[in-house]
Design a protein around this motif. Structure first.
Motif, PDB file in Angstrom:
ATOM      1  N   THR A 124    -134.145 -19.302 -42.694  1.00 63.18           N
ATOM      2  CA  THR A 124    -132.807 -19.573 -42.097  1.00 63.18           C
ATOM      3  C   THR A 124    -133.069 -20.565 -42.042  1.00 63.18           C
ATOM      4  N   ARG A 125    -132.317 -21.453 -42.299  1.00 60.52           N
ATOM      5  CA  ARG A 125    -132.095 -23.107 -41.553  1.00 60.52           C
ATOM      6  C   ARG A 125    -131.476 -22.669 -40.236  1.00 60.52           C
ATOM      7  N   ARG A 126    -130.880 -21.782 -40.067  1.00 57.07           N
ATOM      8  CA  ARG A 126    -130.765 -21.332 -38.175  1.00 57.07           C
ATOM      9  C   ARG A 126    -132.080 -21.610 -37.755  1.00 57.07           C
ATOM     10  N   GLU A 127    -133.313 -20.996 -38.231  1.00 61.33           N
ATOM     11  CA  GLU A 127    -134.010 -20.820 -37.779  1.00 61.33           C
ATOM     12  C   GLU A 127    -135.151 -21.545 -38.135  1.00 61.33           C
ATOM     13  N   LEU A 128    -135.188 -22.259 -38.748  1.00 56.50           N
ATOM     14  CA  LEU A 128    -136.032 -23.445 -38.935  1.00 56.50           C
ATOM     15  C   LEU A 128    -135.059 -24.902 -38.062  1.00 56.50           C
ATOM     16  N   ASP A 129    -133.818 -25.117 -37.849  1.00 56.91           N
ATOM     17  CA  ASP A 129    -133.475 -25.863 -37.086  1.00 56.91           C
ATOM     18  C   ASP A 129    -134.245 -25.786 -34.771  1.00 56.91           C
ATOM     19  N   GLU A 130    -133.149 -24.003 -34.823  1.00 56.07           N
ATOM     20  CA  GLU A 130    -134.239 -23.337 -33.899  1.00 56.07           C
ATOM     21  C   GLU A 130    -135.491 -23.840 -33.316  1.00 56.07           C
ATOM     22  N   TYR A 131    -136.175 -23.271 -33.739  1.00 51.74           N
ATOM     23  CA  TYR A 131    -137.903 -23.773 -33.882  1.00 51.74           C
ATOM     24  C   TYR A 131    -137.878 -25.388 -33.893  1.00 51.74           C
ATOM     25  N   GLU A 132    -137.903 -26.562 -34.079  1.00 53.25           N
ATOM     26  CA  GLU A 132    -137.523 -27.453 -34.300  1.00 53.25           C
ATOM     27  C   GLU A 132    -136.621 -28.460 -32.661  1.00 53.25           C
ATOM     28  N   TRP A 133    -136.139 -27.756 -32.571  1.00 50.65           N
ATOM     29  CA  TRP A 133    -134.702 -27.904 -31.657  1.00 50.65           C
ATOM     30  C   TRP A 133    -135.872 -27.329 -30.705  1.00 50.65           C
ATOM     31  N   ALA A 134    -136.014 -26.167 -29.977  1.00 52.39           N
ATOM     32  CA  ALA A 134    -136.999 -25.622 -29.184  1.00 52.39           C
ATOM     33  C   ALA A 134    -138.110 -26.820 -28.133  1.00 52.39           C
ATOM     34  N   CYS A 135    -138.508 -26.421 -29.686  1.00 50.79           N
ATOM     35  CA  CYS A 135    -140.481 -27.475 -29.686  1.00 50.79           C
ATOM     36  C   CYS A 135    -140.148 -29.448 -29.135  1.00 50.79           C
ATOM     37  N   TRP A 136    -139.096 -29.885 -29.654  1.00 51.96           N
ATOM     38  CA  TRP A 136    -139.256 -30.758 -28.720  1.00 51.96           C
ATOM     39  C   TRP A 136    -138.273 -30.466 -27.630  1.00 51.96           C
TER      40      TRP A 136
END
Length: 248
Positions: free
Chosen positions: A185-197
């Motif tokens: 989902t958009r939420r999963e995609l965004d959460e991953y990027e926010w978490a990493c960087w």
């Protein structure tokens, strides 16, 4: 700082190295594991997170992981040290390129999530998985696709991906039947990027005297900007549970 150290910091708050939340991971494993005493193989297992979750969910399951990174396998062993002795006995880790791995026994589930680059793409990954599959076994594979027409920068960064329908057509033509799928989902995609960087940036701020601090902070800033400007609007991620359509 080397790439592996940076990756380890980046994934501190998102141990699954793909844009999937915990519920999605649990459901994909449940759909992929067809029997309680299944043998599970992860080709490109990294820190072993998928295998550890499979072991926790299945008291009779046996798990093996293969990875070329000694650092990632050390991390997997460290994480496994919190398991019971009985659970630890059911986990075997192999330090070698996933493409070179051979085993005396076949596996009921072969998984490779976000590691298709190790084999040179999605179809070569499936060809490698097929060699390890027991009769009636399943493959759980995760890979990127284009949700919308990508920018040239996105293609340069993430490779020559297909759209979702074409991706499934290619998998079907290669002799596989999709029995379950999950599109992040958009939420999963965004959460991953926010978490990493975010984890990388926070580490840099927490270690101002470290000689790598400014490099880590600028990497986090650059990567977040690449995500927002180059591929956030076009990149998608799909996980498929597959069974061989035929034995070819």
């Amino acid at each position: 700082m080397n790439r592996e150290q940076m990756s380890r910091i980046a994934h501190a708050n998102h141990p699954i190295k793909s844009p999937l939340d915990d519920d999605s991971v649990a459901e994909l494993l449940e759909r992929g594991i067809s029997r309680p005493d299944a043998r599970v193989l992860d080709l490109g297992c990294g820190g072993g997170e998928w295998l550890l979750r499979a072991l926790a969910a299945g008291p009779r399951l046996r798990a093996e992981g293969v990875d070329v990174s000694e650092d990632a396998l050390a991390q997997a062993r460290e994480a496994a040290s919190s398991l019971s002795a009985q659970e630890q006995e059911r986990l075997v880790l192999h330090h070698q390129p996933a493409a070179d791995f051979t085993s005396a026994h076949p596996f009921d589930l072969v998984l490779s999530i976000g590691a298709t680059h190790a084999f040179g793409g999605l179809l070569p990954t499936l060809a490698a998985a097929r060699k390890h599959l027991a009769p009636g076994g399943r493959v759980l594979v995760g890979d990127g696709f284009w949700e919308r027409e990508p920018s040239p920068e996105a293609v340069e960064m993430l490779g020559d991906l297909s759209d979702l329908a074409t991706t499934l057509d290619r998998v079907t033509a290669d002799g596989w039947t999709t029995v379950h799928g999950h599109v992040s989902t958009r939420r999963e995609l965004d959460e991953y990027e926010w978490a990493c960087w975010g984890s990388l940036a926070a580490w840099a701020l927490d270690h101002p005297d470290d000689p790598d601090s400014s490099e880590v902070l600028s990497t986090a800033t650059t990567r977040r900007s690449e995500w927002l400007r180059s591929y956030r609007d076009s990149f998608g991620f799909v996980c498929l549970v597959l069974r061989p359509t035929s034995h070819h």
